[in-house]
Design a protein around this motif. Structure first.
Motif, short mmCIF file in Angstrom:
data_model
loop_
_atom_site.label_atom_id
_atom_site.label_comp_id
_atom_site.label_asym_id
_atom_site.label_seq_id
_atom_site.Cartn_x
_atom_site.Cartn_y
_atom_site.Cartn_z
N GLU A 30 2.80 -11.60 -2.97
CA GLU A 30 2.76 -11.77 -1.50
C GLU A 30 2.65 -10.42 -0.80
N ASN A 31 3.45 -9.45 -1.28
CA ASN A 31 3.42 -8.11 -0.66
C ASN A 31 2.03 -7.50 -0.75
N GLN A 60 -7.75 -5.07 -1.19
CA GLN A 60 -6.67 -4.12 -1.47
C GLN A 60 -7.11 -3.10 -2.54
N LEU A 107 -0.87 -9.14 -1.03
CA LEU A 107 -1.77 -9.86 -0.12
C LEU A 107 -1.53 -9.47 1.34
N ASP A 108 -0.28 -9.16 1.70
CA ASP A 108 0.06 -8.77 3.08
C ASP A 108 -0.42 -7.37 3.42
N ALA A 109 -0.62 -6.54 2.41
CA ALA A 109 -1.01 -5.15 2.66
C ALA A 109 -2.50 -5.11 2.97
N ILE A 110 -2.80 -5.11 4.29
CA ILE A 110 -4.22 -5.09 4.69
C ILE A 110 -4.57 -3.82 5.44
N THR A 111 -3.58 -2.92 5.54
CA THR A 111 -3.85 -1.63 6.19
C THR A 111 -3.68 -0.52 5.15
N GLU A 146 5.58 -9.59 -6.55
CA GLU A 146 4.89 -8.64 -5.66
C GLU A 146 3.60 -9.22 -5.07
N GLY A 184 -0.06 0.12 4.51
CA GLY A 184 0.53 -0.89 3.62
C GLY A 184 0.22 -0.59 2.16
#
Length: 154
Positions: free
Chosen positions: A31-32, A6, A34-38, A29, A41
């Protein structure tokens, strides 16, 4: 938790180095992030200020300004700070120009005030050009000694 991926993406989007990417330590924040892989995101997190751009680090001029202020007061100019001989720091000609201009200016003032006559002016002008006086004060002392200097009219 490691957000290397990230961080790298954010650095690329923000056009800065990875060390200047600030990622919020807020546990809500995590989790958010870690979820942002684009890229989209990451852009969303940047918009929400979860990921921010750190300021560039520069070299502070504070010490330099303080040193310059001290120099302006005449400090830090002792023998140990000098590089170059006296003549290299202020050439003889520059010193002479400063001296002769001061003496000539003073002679003009005295003549204009009527404290010396034209003949005295010419004589002392020539003597100052010849290097007879070492300073303005010395020239005025010689004027007084010669009795050529009248008191200032009130």
């Amino acid at each position: 938790m490691r957000f290397d991926y990230q961080r790298r993406l954010a650095a690329s989007i923000l056009k800065i180095g990875v060390n200047r990417v600030y990622i919020s330590p807020d546990p809500k924040e995590q989790e958010n992030i870690l979820d942002a892989i684009t890229r989209d995101g990451i852009r969303g997190l940047i918009r929400r200020n979860v990921i921010q751009k750190r300021n560039e680090r520069g070299v502070s001029r504070g010490r330099a300004r303080h040193r310059a202020a001290q120099r302006a007061k005449g400090r830090r100019r002792g023998h140990g700070s000098r590089e170059g001989a006296l003549n290299a720091r202020t050439p003889q000609k520059t010193r002479w120009i400063g001296l002769i201009r001061g003496m000539r200016r003073r002679l003009r003032e005295l003549k204009k005030e009527g404290r010396i006559d034209v003949r005295t002016y010419r004589r002392f002008y020539a003597q100052s050009k010849g290097g007879m006086f070492k300073s303005r004060a010395h020239m005025e002392q010689q004027l007084r000694a010669a009795g050529a200097l009248k008191e200032a009219p009130k």
